[in-house]
Scaffold this motif. Sequence first.
Motif, PDB file in Angstrom:
ATOM      1  N   LYS A  55       8.847   6.948  14.133  1.00  0.00           N
ATOM      2  CA  LYS A  55       9.024   6.086  15.303  1.00  0.00           C
ATOM      3  C   LYS A  55       7.964   4.995  15.341  1.00  0.00           C
ATOM      4  N   GLU A  56       6.871   5.212  14.607  1.00  0.00           N
ATOM      5  CA  GLU A  56       5.776   4.244  14.573  1.00  0.00           C
ATOM      6  C   GLU A  56       5.473   3.856  13.129  1.00  0.00           C
ATOM      7  N   THR A  57       4.695   2.799  12.958  1.00  0.00           N
ATOM      8  CA  THR A  57       4.348   2.324  11.623  1.00  0.00           C
ATOM      9  C   THR A  57       3.440   3.327  10.915  1.00  0.00           C
ATOM     10  N   MET A  58       3.859   3.738   9.730  1.00  0.00           N
ATOM     11  CA  MET A  58       3.101   4.685   8.911  1.00  0.00           C
ATOM     12  C   MET A  58       2.424   3.936   7.771  1.00  0.00           C
ATOM     13  N   VAL A  59       1.453   4.600   7.164  1.00  0.00           N
ATOM     14  CA  VAL A  59       0.843   4.131   5.924  1.00  0.00           C
ATOM     15  C   VAL A  59       0.939   5.286   4.940  1.00  0.00           C
ATOM     16  N   ARG A  76       7.929   1.624   9.298  1.00  0.00           N
ATOM     17  CA  ARG A  76       8.569   2.741   9.996  1.00  0.00           C
ATOM     18  C   ARG A  76       9.507   3.486   9.063  1.00  0.00           C
ATOM     19  N   GLN A  77       9.904   2.828   7.972  1.00  0.00           N
ATOM     20  CA  GLN A  77      10.655   3.493   6.910  1.00  0.00           C
ATOM     21  C   GLN A  77      10.000   3.108   5.585  1.00  0.00           C
ATOM     22  N   ILE A  78       9.656   4.117   4.804  1.00  0.00           N
ATOM     23  CA  ILE A  78       9.018   3.900   3.508  1.00  0.00           C
ATOM     24  C   ILE A  78       9.859   4.605   2.453  1.00  0.00           C
ATOM     25  N   ASP A 101       0.653   8.888   9.925  1.00  0.00           N
ATOM     26  CA  ASP A 101       1.793   8.708  10.823  1.00  0.00           C
ATOM     27  C   ASP A 101       1.315   8.906  12.256  1.00  0.00           C
ATOM     28  N   PRO A 102       1.112   7.816  13.004  1.00  0.00           N
ATOM     29  CA  PRO A 102       0.647   7.944  14.391  1.00  0.00           C
ATOM     30  C   PRO A 102       1.583   8.775  15.273  1.00  0.00           C
ATOM     31  N   ALA A 103       2.867   8.836  14.919  1.00  0.00           N
ATOM     32  CA  ALA A 103       3.823   9.624  15.702  1.00  0.00           C
ATOM     33  C   ALA A 103       3.711  11.114  15.394  1.00  0.00           C
ATOM     34  N   ALA A 107       4.724  17.491   8.937  1.00  0.00           N
ATOM     35  CA  ALA A 107       3.949  18.729   8.979  1.00  0.00           C
ATOM     36  C   ALA A 107       2.605  18.588   8.269  1.00  0.00           C
ATOM     37  N   SER A 108       2.542  17.746   7.254  1.00  0.00           N
ATOM     38  CA  SER A 108       1.298  17.565   6.510  1.00  0.00           C
ATOM     39  C   SER A 108       1.047  16.081   6.300  1.00  0.00           C
ATOM     40  N   ASN A 109      -0.212  15.684   6.362  1.00  0.00           N
ATOM     41  CA  ASN A 109      -0.531  14.270   6.160  1.00  0.00           C
ATOM     42  C   ASN A 109      -1.179  14.012   4.805  1.00  0.00           C
TER      43      ASN A 109
END
Length: 127
Positions: A55-59, A76-78, A101-103, A107-109
């Motif tokens: 839902k939010e911008t990820m890296v 938001r989609q990679i 992922d700010p949202a 389960a794992s970053n």
Amino acid sequence: MEGKVRSWFRAVAIVLVAFTVASVPAVGQEVKKSVPNIFTPNGDGINDRITLESKETMVFVVYNREGGVVFRAEGRQIIFDGLNERGQKISDGIYYYILKDPADGYASNKGFIYLSTDKNTGGERGE
């Protein structure tokens, strides 16, 4: 002896039930997604890419074993299809990733991804 065995099985059953209850999300609770730990960008249409959505911008950053960045994307989609940022194929191997992922939808970053372009299921290189 029979009493000890029953007690042991009862203890194991309690632990398994507790683990299962702790692992199952509550009704209405969002289930977190997971980043696949293997993918095979070999053109067969199966597991050819990793798609991440939020839902939010990820890296999303993928590193080789020397610590060099081989892929980096924001959005938001990679979609990671086994190509680096210059469009070149990345070699088969194990890579480390970090996902921000700010949202908090995953389960794992961080973790490992095994990339294999092998078209054979037996593990031998395709010709």
